[in-house]
Design an enzyme around this catalytic site. Structure first.
Site, PDB file in Angstrom:
ATOM      1  N   ARG A  28      77.363  29.385  25.157  1.00 12.70           N
ATOM      2  CA  ARG A  28      76.106  29.650  24.283  1.00 12.70           C
ATOM      3  C   ARG A  28      76.523  30.092  22.907  1.00 12.70           C
ATOM      4  O   ARG A  28      76.253  29.459  21.956  1.00 12.70           O
ATOM      5  CB  ARG A  28      74.974  30.138  24.804  1.00 12.70           C
ATOM      6  CG  ARG A  28      73.721  30.698  23.890  1.00 12.70           C
ATOM      7  CD  ARG A  28      72.502  30.843  24.636  1.00 12.70           C
ATOM      8  NE  ARG A  28      72.927  32.211  25.530  1.00 12.70           N
ATOM      9  CZ  ARG A  28      73.138  33.337  25.344  1.00 12.70           C
ATOM     10  NH1 ARG A  28      72.878  33.912  23.897  1.00 12.70           N
ATOM     11  NH2 ARG A  28      73.288  34.320  26.137  1.00 12.70           N
ATOM     12  N   TYR A  86      58.415  12.546   9.568  1.00 12.49           N
ATOM     13  CA  TYR A  86      58.323  12.370  11.163  1.00 12.49           C
ATOM     14  C   TYR A  86      57.152  13.137  11.622  1.00 12.49           C
ATOM     15  O   TYR A  86      56.922  14.476  11.316  1.00 12.49           O
ATOM     16  CB  TYR A  86      59.693  13.003  11.659  1.00 12.49           C
ATOM     17  CG  TYR A  86      59.642  12.869  13.183  1.00 12.49           C
ATOM     18  CD1 TYR A  86      59.190  11.987  14.066  1.00 12.49           C
ATOM     19  CD2 TYR A  86      60.229  14.124  13.709  1.00 12.49           C
ATOM     20  CE1 TYR A  86      59.255  12.041  15.428  1.00 12.49           C
ATOM     21  CE2 TYR A  86      60.122  14.218  14.959  1.00 12.49           C
ATOM     22  CZ  TYR A  86      59.851  13.113  15.798  1.00 12.49           C
ATOM     23  OH  TYR A  86      59.879  13.513  17.228  1.00 12.49           O
ATOM     24  N   ASP A 139      65.547  16.196   4.915  1.00 15.62           N
ATOM     25  CA  ASP A 139      65.867  15.386   6.018  1.00 15.62           C
ATOM     26  C   ASP A 139      66.672  14.240   5.758  1.00 15.62           C
ATOM     27  O   ASP A 139      65.954  13.167   5.124  1.00 15.62           O
ATOM     28  CB  ASP A 139      64.704  15.083   6.983  1.00 15.62           C
ATOM     29  CG  ASP A 139      64.852  14.638   8.317  1.00 15.62           C
ATOM     30  OD1 ASP A 139      66.033  13.802   8.369  1.00 15.62           O
ATOM     31  OD2 ASP A 139      64.091  14.836   9.033  1.00 15.62           O
ATOM     32  N   LYS A 199      69.974   9.791  16.014  1.00 17.34           N
ATOM     33  CA  LYS A 199      69.749   8.468  15.206  1.00 17.34           C
ATOM     34  C   LYS A 199      71.090   8.000  14.884  1.00 17.34           C
ATOM     35  O   LYS A 199      71.888   7.994  15.420  1.00 17.34           O
ATOM     36  CB  LYS A 199      68.692   8.624  14.045  1.00 17.34           C
ATOM     37  CG  LYS A 199      67.318   9.463  14.670  1.00 17.34           C
ATOM     38  CD  LYS A 199      66.805   9.072  15.843  1.00 17.34           C
ATOM     39  CE  LYS A 199      65.181   9.329  15.795  1.00 17.34           C
ATOM     40  NZ  LYS A 199      65.359  10.954  16.093  1.00 17.34           N
TER      41      LYS A 199
END
Length: 384
Positions: A52, A105, A178, A203
Site C-alpha cells: 500500500r 462529469y 481535469d 479512459k
C-alpha cells in the site's frame, strides 16, 4: 532515462521504464509482492516495505505520468474519483468552497455535493468558459479550489486554462484541470499555469477499456506530500497489474490520440451536414464557439463528439440503434462507444444546474476504419 529524451512519444515510451538490471529485460517486471524483506529493522531496499505504501510497478507509472504531463509529482490511484477525493481532502476543510464549472462529469459533482458537502464543503457552479463570471464569483465569495474540465463532459466546452490560472493565482485558489478528454498527448495544463491535473486513467491513458485507474500530477512539493499521505493512509492505490496495464496503454497514447482525433473530425463533419442532427459539439469544427481557443491550447481536438437530435426520444432511439458504436458507459478506448448522458453517465446531476439536455448523445470515436463508423451513424440516423 536519458536527459536528452524530451519528445512526448519518447517520454511516454521510456519514462520510468528502465530495463531490468538483473536480466536486461526491456519491459520492467510486474511486482506483485505485498511485502518486502528488510535488511534489519527499518533497513528498506529502495524504500519499499508494504504494497500500500509503495510498489515498484506503481512507482514506474507515477514517473511516467509526471513526465508526460511535465510535472514533478505523479500519483496513481485505483480510480479517477479516488484521485479526486484524495486531492480534495488534502486541500479542503469544512467551510471551504469549490467553484465548479457547469459542465463536468456527474461523478465529480456527486463527490463534492453528496460526500464532501455534508462534511461542510461548499459547492458553487459557474460557466468557466466565461472568465468574467469566474471573476465575479470569486469577488462575491472566495473559493479554495477552481475545478474545470476542458474539453468538458459531455458538451465539449473550452475554457481558457491560462486565463483561469491567473484568476486562481490572484485569488489564492488552487486551479485543477481535469485533462481526461484531451489527454497529455494533446494538452498539458501545468504548462499553461494550472496547479494540478487530474485524470480518469480508465479512459485514454489506459486506452483499451480493460483497467480502472486515476491519476494526479502537480509541481508543488508540499501538496504532493499531503496528497501522497492520503494515498497511503486511505489506501486507494492502483494495484500492480492495473499500474502495468496503464503504463502499457500510455506508451501508445500519442499515436492513438492522433487516430481518435482524425476519426472524430470525420464524424463531426459528417454529422454537422446531416439533416436529422440538430447540433454537433466538437471543438475541431470552425462553428464551435471555443474552436480558436482550443486550437491555441491543444495540438488536436480529441476523440469525443456529442450531438443533439430532435428530442430525448430520438436521442434514445439513436443510441440504441448503432452497431459499431457500442452502447456503454465510459470512453477513450480503442473501440467506439455511444452513451446517453441523461440516463447514464450524468444521471446523478438530473435536476441540477449541471443536467445534460435530454436530446444529447455522446460518442467516443474509436480507432476503427472511419468508413465503418460513418456507415454505422448513417444507418442509425436513417432509422429515426
Amino acid at each position: 532515462m536519458s536527459e536528452h529524451i524530451r519528445g512526448f512519444d519518447s517520454l511516454a515510451v521510456h519514462a520510468g521504464q528502465e530495463f531490468d538490471p538483473t536480466t536486461g529485460a526491456v519491459i520492467p517486471p510486474v511486482h506483485f509482492s505485498t511485502t518486502y524483506a528488510q535488511d534489519g529493522i527499518g533497513g528498506l531496499r529502495g524504500g519499499y516495505e508494504y504494497g500500500r505504501s509503495g510498489n515498484p510497478t506503481r512507482t514506474a507509472l507515477q514517473t511516467q505520468l509526471a513526465a508526460i504531463e511535465h510535472g514533478r509529482h505523479g500519483l496513481s490511484f485505483s480510480s479517477g474519483l479516488a484521485a479526486e477525493d484524495a486531492l480534495l481532502r488534502a486541500v479542503l476543510k469544512p467551510g471551504d468552497d469549490v467553484l465548479l464549472s457547469d459542465d463536468v462529469y456527474g461523478g465529480t459533482y456527486r463527490l463534492i455535493a453528496r460526500i464532501l458537502g455534508p462534511w461542510g464543503v461548499g459547492l458553487r457552479v459557474v460557466d468557466m468558459t466565461d472568465l468574467s463570471q469566474v471573476a465575479a464569483a470569486l469577488e462575491e465569495k472566495p473559493a479554495k479550489v477552481l475545478w474545470v474540465e476542458t474539453p468538458s463532459n459531455p458538451l465539449l466546452r473550452i475554457t481558457d486554462i491560462a486565463g483561469l490560472a491567473k484568476l486562481g493565482r490572484d485569488a489564492g485558489a488552487l486551479v485543477v484541470v481535469d485533462n481526461t478528454f484531451a489527454s497529455p498527448a494533446l494538452q498539458q495544463p501545468l504548462r499553461l499555469g494550472a496547479d494540478v491535473v487530474v485524470h480518469s486513467a480508465t479512459k485514454y491513458l489506459g486506452g483499451h477499456s480493460d483497467v480502472v485507474g486515476g491519476a494526479l500530477v502537480m509541481n508543488d512539493d508540499a501538496l504532493a506530500e499531503s496528497v501522497g499521505f492520503l494515498q497511503f493512509a486511505a489506501g486507494a492505490v492502483s494495484g500492480p497489474m492495473d499500474a502495468f496495464l496503464t503504463t502499457r496503454g500510455i506508451k501508445t497514447l500519442g499515436i492513438r490520440m492522433q487516430r481518435h482525433s482524425e476519426n472524430a473530425a470525420a464524424v463531426a463533419s459528417f454529422l454537422e451536414g446531416h439533416d436529422r442532427v440538430a447540433k454537433v459539439y466538437y471543438p475541431g469544427l470552425s462553428s464551435h464557439p471555443g474552436h480558436e481557443l482550443a486550437a491555441s491550447q491543444m495540438s488536436a481536438f480529441g476523440g469525443i463528439v456529442s450531438l443533439a437530435l430532435a428530442d430525448g426520444a430520438a436521442a434514445r432511439r439513436f443510441a440504441e440503434s448503432t452497431r459499431v458504436f457500442q452502447l456503454a458507459e465510459s470512453l477513450g478506448g480503442v473501440e467506439s462507444l455511444v452513451n446517453y448522458p441523461d440516463a447514464m453517465t450524468h444521471a446523478s446531476v438530473r435536476g441540477t444546474e449541471l443536467a445534460v439536455p435530454e436530446e444529447v448523445v455522446r460518442l467516443s470515436v474509436g480507432i476503427e476504419s472511419s468508413e465503418d463508423q460513418l456507415a454505422d451513424l448513417e444507418q442509425a440516423l436513417a432509422a429515426l
